[in-house]
Design a protein around this motif. Sequence first.
Motif, PDB file in Angstrom:
ATOM      1  N   PHE A 242      -5.371  11.234  -6.204  1.00  0.00           N
ATOM      2  CA  PHE A 242      -3.933  11.238  -6.491  1.00  0.00           C
ATOM      3  C   PHE A 242      -3.597  12.231  -7.603  1.00  0.00           C
ATOM      4  O   PHE A 242      -2.522  12.840  -7.601  1.00  0.00           O
ATOM      5  N   GLN A 243      -4.506  12.399  -8.559  1.00  0.00           N
ATOM      6  CA  GLN A 243      -4.283  13.375  -9.631  1.00  0.00           C
ATOM      7  C   GLN A 243      -4.422  14.796  -9.103  1.00  0.00           C
ATOM      8  O   GLN A 243      -3.658  15.689  -9.458  1.00  0.00           O
ATOM      9  N   THR A 244      -5.410  14.984  -8.218  1.00  0.00           N
ATOM     10  CA  THR A 244      -5.681  16.316  -7.677  1.00  0.00           C
ATOM     11  C   THR A 244      -4.627  16.731  -6.656  1.00  0.00           C
ATOM     12  O   THR A 244      -4.167  17.883  -6.648  1.00  0.00           O
ATOM     13  N   GLN A 245      -4.240  15.786  -5.798  1.00  0.00           N
ATOM     14  CA  GLN A 245      -3.259  16.062  -4.744  1.00  0.00           C
ATOM     15  C   GLN A 245      -2.221  14.921  -4.733  1.00  0.00           C
ATOM     16  O   GLN A 245      -2.373  13.940  -4.012  1.00  0.00           O
ATOM     17  N   PRO A 246      -1.144  15.038  -5.530  1.00  0.00           N
ATOM     18  CA  PRO A 246      -0.125  13.980  -5.604  1.00  0.00           C
ATOM     19  C   PRO A 246       0.480  13.616  -4.250  1.00  0.00           C
ATOM     20  O   PRO A 246       0.985  12.508  -4.079  1.00  0.00           O
ATOM     21  N   LEU A 247       0.414  14.538  -3.287  1.00  0.00           N
ATOM     22  CA  LEU A 247       0.959  14.256  -1.964  1.00  0.00           C
ATOM     23  C   LEU A 247       0.275  13.042  -1.336  1.00  0.00           C
ATOM     24  O   LEU A 247       0.886  12.300  -0.566  1.00  0.00           O
ATOM     25  N   LEU A 248      -0.999  12.819  -1.670  1.00  0.00           N
ATOM     26  CA  LEU A 248      -1.726  11.681  -1.111  1.00  0.00           C
ATOM     27  C   LEU A 248      -1.144  10.356  -1.610  1.00  0.00           C
ATOM     28  O   LEU A 248      -1.125   9.363  -0.876  1.00  0.00           O
ATOM     29  N   LYS A 249      -0.670  10.346  -2.840  1.00  0.00           N
ATOM     30  CA  LYS A 249      -0.035   9.138  -3.370  1.00  0.00           C
ATOM     31  C   LYS A 249       1.275   8.860  -2.631  1.00  0.00           C
ATOM     32  O   LYS A 249       1.593   7.708  -2.309  1.00  0.00           O
ATOM     33  N   GLU A 250       2.017   9.930  -2.344  1.00  0.00           N
ATOM     34  CA  GLU A 250       3.252   9.784  -1.566  1.00  0.00           C
ATOM     35  C   GLU A 250       2.935   9.288  -0.155  1.00  0.00           C
ATOM     36  O   GLU A 250       3.666   8.479   0.413  1.00  0.00           O
ATOM     37  N   ALA A 260       2.598  -0.410   7.311  1.00  0.00           N
ATOM     38  CA  ALA A 260       1.149  -0.595   7.245  1.00  0.00           C
ATOM     39  C   ALA A 260       0.816  -1.857   6.444  1.00  0.00           C
ATOM     40  O   ALA A 260       1.511  -2.209   5.495  1.00  0.00           O
ATOM     41  N   VAL A 261      -0.261  -2.516   6.856  1.00  0.00           N
ATOM     42  CA  VAL A 261      -0.726  -3.709   6.138  1.00  0.00           C
ATOM     43  C   VAL A 261      -1.917  -3.386   5.244  1.00  0.00           C
ATOM     44  O   VAL A 261      -2.359  -4.220   4.446  1.00  0.00           O
ATOM     45  N   TYR A 262      -2.445  -2.173   5.402  1.00  0.00           N
ATOM     46  CA  TYR A 262      -3.526  -1.702   4.553  1.00  0.00           C
ATOM     47  C   TYR A 262      -3.547  -0.188   4.654  1.00  0.00           C
ATOM     48  O   TYR A 262      -3.372   0.375   5.745  1.00  0.00           O
ATOM     49  N   ALA A 263      -3.721   0.495   3.525  1.00  0.00           N
ATOM     50  CA  ALA A 263      -3.780   1.962   3.538  1.00  0.00           C
ATOM     51  C   ALA A 263      -4.777   2.416   2.485  1.00  0.00           C
ATOM     52  O   ALA A 263      -4.870   1.822   1.409  1.00  0.00           O
ATOM     53  N   SER A 264      -5.515   3.468   2.816  1.00  0.00           N
ATOM     54  CA  SER A 264      -6.557   3.903   1.888  1.00  0.00           C
ATOM     55  C   SER A 264      -7.015   5.319   2.185  1.00  0.00           C
ATOM     56  O   SER A 264      -6.931   5.808   3.312  1.00  0.00           O
ATOM     57  N   LEU A 265      -7.543   5.954   1.145  1.00  0.00           N
ATOM     58  CA  LEU A 265      -8.295   7.182   1.302  1.00  0.00           C
ATOM     59  C   LEU A 265      -9.591   6.831   2.022  1.00  0.00           C
ATOM     60  O   LEU A 265     -10.149   5.750   1.819  1.00  0.00           O
ATOM     61  N   SER A 266     -10.084   7.718   2.878  1.00  0.00           N
ATOM     62  CA  SER A 266     -11.370   7.487   3.542  1.00  0.00           C
ATOM     63  C   SER A 266     -12.435   8.348   2.879  1.00  0.00           C
ATOM     64  O   SER A 266     -12.238   9.556   2.686  1.00  0.00           O
ATOM     65  N   GLY A 267     -13.537   7.744   2.500  1.00  0.00           N
ATOM     66  CA  GLY A 267     -14.593   8.473   1.814  1.00  0.00           C
ATOM     67  C   GLY A 267     -14.070   9.124   0.555  1.00  0.00           C
ATOM     68  O   GLY A 267     -13.257   8.549  -0.176  1.00  0.00           O
ATOM     69  N   SER A 268     -14.495  10.359   0.304  1.00  0.00           N
ATOM     70  CA  SER A 268     -13.987  11.097  -0.857  1.00  0.00           C
ATOM     71  C   SER A 268     -12.789  11.956  -0.469  1.00  0.00           C
ATOM     72  O   SER A 268     -12.347  12.804  -1.228  1.00  0.00           O
ATOM     73  N   GLY A 269     -12.236  11.708   0.726  1.00  0.00           N
ATOM     74  CA  GLY A 269     -11.034  12.400   1.172  1.00  0.00           C
ATOM     75  C   GLY A 269     -11.376  13.699   1.891  1.00  0.00           C
ATOM     76  O   GLY A 269     -12.535  14.052   2.064  1.00  0.00           O
ATOM     77  N   SER A 270     -10.328  14.368   2.359  1.00  0.00           N
ATOM     78  CA  SER A 270      -8.935  14.138   2.009  1.00  0.00           C
ATOM     79  C   SER A 270      -8.151  13.311   3.027  1.00  0.00           C
ATOM     80  O   SER A 270      -6.945  13.090   2.853  1.00  0.00           O
ATOM     81  N   CYS A 271      -8.800  12.855   4.099  1.00  0.00           N
ATOM     82  CA  CYS A 271      -8.066  12.072   5.091  1.00  0.00           C
ATOM     83  C   CYS A 271      -7.626  10.723   4.528  1.00  0.00           C
ATOM     84  O   CYS A 271      -8.355  10.090   3.751  1.00  0.00           O
ATOM     85  N   TYR A 272      -6.430  10.301   4.935  1.00  0.00           N
ATOM     86  CA  TYR A 272      -5.855   9.035   4.481  1.00  0.00           C
ATOM     87  C   TYR A 272      -5.421   8.270   5.729  1.00  0.00           C
ATOM     88  O   TYR A 272      -4.998   8.868   6.718  1.00  0.00           O
ATOM     89  N   TYR A 273      -5.538   6.959   5.689  1.00  0.00           N
ATOM     90  CA  TYR A 273      -5.185   6.187   6.891  1.00  0.00           C
ATOM     91  C   TYR A 273      -4.372   4.953   6.536  1.00  0.00           C
ATOM     92  O   TYR A 273      -4.396   4.454   5.413  1.00  0.00           O
ATOM     93  N   GLY A 274      -3.648   4.475   7.538  1.00  0.00           N
ATOM     94  CA  GLY A 274      -2.915   3.220   7.427  1.00  0.00           C
ATOM     95  C   GLY A 274      -3.252   2.344   8.617  1.00  0.00           C
ATOM     96  O   GLY A 274      -3.418   2.845   9.739  1.00  0.00           O
ATOM     97  N   ILE A 275      -3.396   1.039   8.386  1.00  0.00           N
ATOM     98  CA  ILE A 275      -3.667   0.070   9.453  1.00  0.00           C
ATOM     99  C   ILE A 275      -2.396  -0.744   9.690  1.00  0.00           C
ATOM    100  O   ILE A 275      -1.726  -1.158   8.738  1.00  0.00           O
TER     101      ILE A 275
END
Length: 303
Positions: A242-250, A260-275
């Motif tokens: 989130f510090q490196t790429q604020p867009l991920l926080k958005e 979404a009922v759950y959302a998270s970064l996957s691994g060390s990123g940069s992919c992000y997912y929502g369930i």
Amino acid sequence: MNSIAKGKINIGLMIPYKREDGLHEIRSVFVPISFGDPMEIQVYPLSVGQTSSFHLVSENHLHGYRHEKFEEVSERGDLTRNILYKAFQKLTSYLREPVSITIHLQKYLPPEGGIGGGSSNAGLFLKELFPWTHLPKEEEIPLAKSIGADVPFFLQPSSCYVSGIGEVLEPISVAKGSGILAIPPFGLSTASMYLGLQKSLQKPYGSEVWKFLAEDLIRSLQVGDWAYLQNRLENEFEKIAFQTQPLLKELKLGFYESGAVYASLSGSGSCYYGIYPSDRERDEALRIVSDRFPDMEFRTFSF
């Protein structure tokens, strides 16, 4: 053999300490997802005295800088840097007879995404080639680990609770689910992400507190109580991402606001997912997040 080299998502990711060998211990739940790379692997025996051969035929469906990144290690670039070729090299001395191997790969899983990418390809390839070797069963995981830390997981048939550097695997039941994967137009360097954590060197005995998932978390994974897991199984890399790429926080906020009922970064990123609670709600959310983040690539998946 035609199959899909499936990607994975991390549900929770904790790095308790840095090991004496310079690598980091991890604790996470790895879940295979439906989104992946179609692969056709053809293996033909050769005559005694002939030399085993490896051929890769790939279609590059990646976008942006990742397209060029894959080209550099494809058969159109330096194939010796390709993880599939490295896996072939590792197995050559174990082959029962010389063989000709041709792999047709359609590349969709993004490098620098935290969802398995090349490791998934290597895992599927190893599973296909192991029967052609005299490699003892107990040596399969160590060999896979020597190719990449995540490769051992992709030899498994199910979700796993993962520890060590990724090679200690315990099968775990995870409820079925539907999700959206966001593939940002930028990557996050795994090395810099680990550096950002600034984990101190600790002895292995200090990790016992992290060794097992609590019963309530296991139960929530089994029944799909994602709301309960929201603030309990978190990815430790998120604060740096989130510090490196604020867009991920958005993006995280966008996933939750779209249902979404759950959302998270996957691994060390940069992919992000929502369930999401259902396929229908996921598909509705896809339209919302696609409009909100027009420069982002989105893929739906199930598990």
